[in-house]
Motif scaffolding. Structure first.
Motif, PDB file in Angstrom:
ATOM      1  N   SER A  99       0.680  -0.964   0.180  1.00 34.23           N
ATOM      2  CA  SER A  99       0.177   0.270   0.206  1.00 34.23           C
ATOM      3  C   SER A  99       0.966   1.454  -0.293  1.00 34.23           C
ATOM      4  CB  SER A  99      -0.686  -0.353   1.769  1.00 34.23           C
ATOM      5  OG  SER A  99      -2.107  -0.806   1.333  1.00 34.23           O
ATOM      6  N   GLN A 100       1.753   0.610   1.366  1.00 39.86           N
ATOM      7  CA  GLN A 100       2.899   2.604   0.633  1.00 39.86           C
ATOM      8  C   GLN A 100       3.669   2.682  -0.285  1.00 39.86           C
ATOM      9  OE1 GLN A 100       5.477   2.740   4.634  1.00 39.86           O
ATOM     10  NE2 GLN A 100       3.965   1.967   5.448  1.00 39.86           N
ATOM     11  N   VAL A 136       2.573   1.601  -3.336  1.00 38.77           N
ATOM     12  CA  VAL A 136       1.998   2.166  -4.793  1.00 38.77           C
ATOM     13  C   VAL A 136       1.215   3.664  -4.604  1.00 38.77           C
ATOM     14  CG1 VAL A 136      -0.471   2.037  -5.553  1.00 38.77           C
ATOM     15  CG2 VAL A 136       0.579  -0.205  -4.962  1.00 38.77           C
ATOM     16  N   SER A 137       1.165   4.044  -2.675  1.00 43.28           N
ATOM     17  CA  SER A 137       0.670   5.230  -2.519  1.00 43.28           C
ATOM     18  C   SER A 137       2.050   6.467  -3.197  1.00 43.28           C
ATOM     19  CB  SER A 137       0.303   5.278  -1.135  1.00 43.28           C
ATOM     20  OG  SER A 137       0.343   7.111  -0.970  1.00 43.28           O
ATOM     21  N   GLN A 138       3.077   6.159  -3.350  1.00 40.43           N
ATOM     22  CA  GLN A 138       4.433   6.845  -3.084  1.00 40.43           C
ATOM     23  C   GLN A 138       4.653   6.794  -4.874  1.00 40.43           C
ATOM     24  OE1 GLN A 138       7.994   4.788  -0.791  1.00 40.43           O
ATOM     25  NE2 GLN A 138       7.247   6.179   0.972  1.00 40.43           N
ATOM     26  N   ALA A 139       4.119   5.655  -5.226  1.00 38.25           N
ATOM     27  CA  ALA A 139       4.341   5.793  -7.286  1.00 38.25           C
ATOM     28  C   ALA A 139       3.392   6.770  -7.312  1.00 38.25           C
ATOM     29  CB  ALA A 139       4.001   3.505  -7.231  1.00 38.25           C
ATOM     30  N   SER A 140       2.511   6.375  -7.269  1.00 38.01           N
ATOM     31  CA  SER A 140       1.325   7.694  -7.172  1.00 38.01           C
ATOM     32  C   SER A 140       1.761   8.848  -7.323  1.00 38.01           C
ATOM     33  CB  SER A 140       0.034   7.476  -6.758  1.00 38.01           C
ATOM     34  OG  SER A 140      -0.823   6.256  -7.246  1.00 38.01           O
ATOM     35  N   ARG A 141       1.862   9.365  -6.290  1.00 35.54           N
ATOM     36  CA  ARG A 141       2.243  10.785  -6.412  1.00 35.54           C
ATOM     37  C   ARG A 141       3.846  10.801  -6.868  1.00 35.54           C
ATOM     38  NH1 ARG A 141       1.565   9.678  -0.100  1.00 35.54           N
ATOM     39  NH2 ARG A 141       3.327   9.052  -0.169  1.00 35.54           N
ATOM     40  N   ALA A 184       4.393   9.910  -9.573  1.00 30.60           N
ATOM     41  CA  ALA A 184       4.172   9.597 -11.412  1.00 30.60           C
ATOM     42  C   ALA A 184       2.938  11.030 -11.170  1.00 30.60           C
ATOM     43  CB  ALA A 184       3.264   8.486 -11.561  1.00 30.60           C
ATOM     44  N   ARG A 185       2.340  11.685 -10.626  1.00 29.67           N
ATOM     45  CA  ARG A 185       1.679  12.714 -10.435  1.00 29.67           C
ATOM     46  C   ARG A 185       2.563  13.859 -10.626  1.00 29.67           C
ATOM     47  NH1 ARG A 185      -1.574  10.873  -6.899  1.00 29.67           N
ATOM     48  NH2 ARG A 185      -1.252  10.977  -5.539  1.00 29.67           N
ATOM     49  N   SER A 186       3.224  13.954 -10.474  1.00 25.85           N
ATOM     50  CA  SER A 186       4.745  14.759  -9.678  1.00 25.85           C
ATOM     51  C   SER A 186       5.444  14.987 -11.428  1.00 25.85           C
ATOM     52  CB  SER A 186       6.154  14.681  -8.761  1.00 25.85           C
ATOM     53  OG  SER A 186       5.579  14.602  -7.450  1.00 25.85           O
TER      54      SER A 186
END
Length: 52
Positions: A35-36, A38-43, A45-47
């Motif tokens: 979960s952590q 995926v959350s960090q990877a998502s952030r 990718a947005r950055s």
């Protein structure tokens, strides 16, 4: 959902030691780690997408 993964004996031992130290199950520790990640990877990718 359940999945099957290959983890080296060395990593499994380290995982068990961390789980015992923080008093959670191996499964809970892995679930939290995913979960952590995926959350960090998502952030990230947005950055990258918005140049932040």
């Amino acid at each position: 959902m359940e999945i099957l993964v290959d983890i080296s004996d060395e990593d499994l031992k380290a995982l068990d030691e961390v789980a015992a130290r923080i008093k959670v199950s191996r499964g809970a520790l892995l679930s939290n780690a995913v979960s952590q990640f995926v959350s960090q990877a998502s952030r990230g990718a947005r950055s990258e997408a918005f140049g932040l």
